[in-house]
Write a protein that holds these residues in place. Sequence first.
Motif, mmCIF file in Angstrom:
data_model
loop_
_atom_site.group_PDB
_atom_site.id
_atom_site.type_symbol
_atom_site.label_atom_id
_atom_site.label_comp_id
_atom_site.label_asym_id
_atom_site.label_seq_id
_atom_site.Cartn_x
_atom_site.Cartn_y
_atom_site.Cartn_z
ATOM 1 N N UNK A 103 0.817 -1.213 0.000
ATOM 2 C CA UNK A 103 0.000 0.000 0.000
ATOM 3 C C UNK A 103 0.845 1.254 0.000
ATOM 4 N N UNK A 104 1.893 1.271 0.824
ATOM 5 C CA UNK A 104 2.791 2.419 0.865
ATOM 6 C C UNK A 104 3.511 2.599 -0.467
ATOM 7 N N UNK A 105 3.910 1.492 -1.098
ATOM 8 C CA UNK A 105 4.603 1.572 -2.386
ATOM 9 C C UNK A 105 3.692 2.165 -3.457
ATOM 10 N N UNK A 106 2.408 1.792 -3.436
ATOM 11 C CA UNK A 106 1.472 2.353 -4.407
ATOM 12 C C UNK A 106 1.265 3.840 -4.156
ATOM 13 N N UNK A 107 1.276 4.251 -2.893
ATOM 14 C CA UNK A 107 1.201 5.679 -2.597
ATOM 15 C C UNK A 107 2.425 6.396 -3.163
ATOM 16 N N UNK A 108 3.602 5.817 -2.965
ATOM 17 C CA UNK A 108 4.836 6.422 -3.469
ATOM 18 C C UNK A 108 4.885 6.437 -4.997
ATOM 19 N N UNK A 109 4.113 5.570 -5.629
ATOM 20 C CA UNK A 109 4.141 5.507 -7.090
ATOM 21 C C UNK A 109 3.527 6.744 -7.734
ATOM 22 N N UNK A 110 2.870 7.589 -6.932
ATOM 23 C CA UNK A 110 2.220 8.787 -7.480
ATOM 24 C C UNK A 110 3.096 10.032 -7.360
ATOM 25 N N UNK A 111 4.381 9.862 -7.079
ATOM 26 C CA UNK A 111 5.263 11.022 -6.944
ATOM 27 C C UNK A 111 5.665 11.557 -8.317
ATOM 28 N N UNK A 112 6.280 12.727 -8.329
ATOM 29 C CA UNK A 112 6.751 13.312 -9.592
ATOM 30 C C UNK A 112 7.743 12.374 -10.270
ATOM 31 N N UNK A 113 8.690 11.845 -9.486
ATOM 32 C CA UNK A 113 9.760 11.037 -10.067
ATOM 33 C C UNK A 113 9.305 9.704 -10.624
ATOM 34 N N UNK A 114 8.317 9.075 -9.969
ATOM 35 C CA UNK A 114 7.929 7.726 -10.382
ATOM 36 C C UNK A 114 6.725 7.685 -11.315
ATOM 37 N N UNK A 115 5.969 8.759 -11.418
ATOM 38 C CA UNK A 115 4.793 8.740 -12.286
ATOM 39 C C UNK A 115 4.740 9.905 -13.268
#
Length: 222
Positions: free
Chosen positions: A11-23
């Motif tokens: 769940x935390x990883x999916x939240x982090x996936x919405x950052x500028x760098x990753x998405x």
Amino acid sequence: MTLGLVAALAGLALLDSTSIGTLFIPIWLMLTPGRLKLGRFGVYLGTITVFYFGAGVLIVLGASRVIDHLDSKIALWVQLVIGVFLFVISFRFDGKKKPGTGKWQERINATGSAGALAGIAVLAGVVELATMLPYLGAIGMMSAADLPAPQIGLLLAGYCLVMIVPAVVLLAARLALQSKIEPLLTRISAWFAEKGAGLTGWILGIAGFLVARDAIARLFFL
């Protein structure tokens, strides 16, 4: 390693996936005028994934040394405090404040070489690492769980791969649908430029809940 821990980390990883760098930088790469070059996309995503994994390993090593000197229950109380802190500060992010993504888009449009893209990936990672509190919370959860080094390495690798899943899914859609998906990508990019700060607040709030919930479960119910 418990199923609850793995689910919380996912769940935390999916939240982090919405950052500028990753998405959003990957989206801007897809929107760059001209033919989509998979090599450039792969260099960028590969670099930022390896960067986050390496940074995570270094942070885990430091966190483990600290936790080794703490009683396990004290470590869980520290984790609980971190979770509550993340939840509380999430209310300080103004949804009306724009994140200022124009400079990043200009860099992407002006970049031609793979080396320059790798540099942008590292720069994005360095800039975001201090604010990627879900990732830091996830690392704290792994360290507090007192897992063996191979399991922590596996979890870190899985976490970093989950972080780029949305970008890879959008890339697959871009390849399959070609220009038909560009309006959707443009709308996502515009939405982030308008609502990015509010999104950050939601991410921190959810991350804080997950980190605190894990600590409470292990303190009082396990």
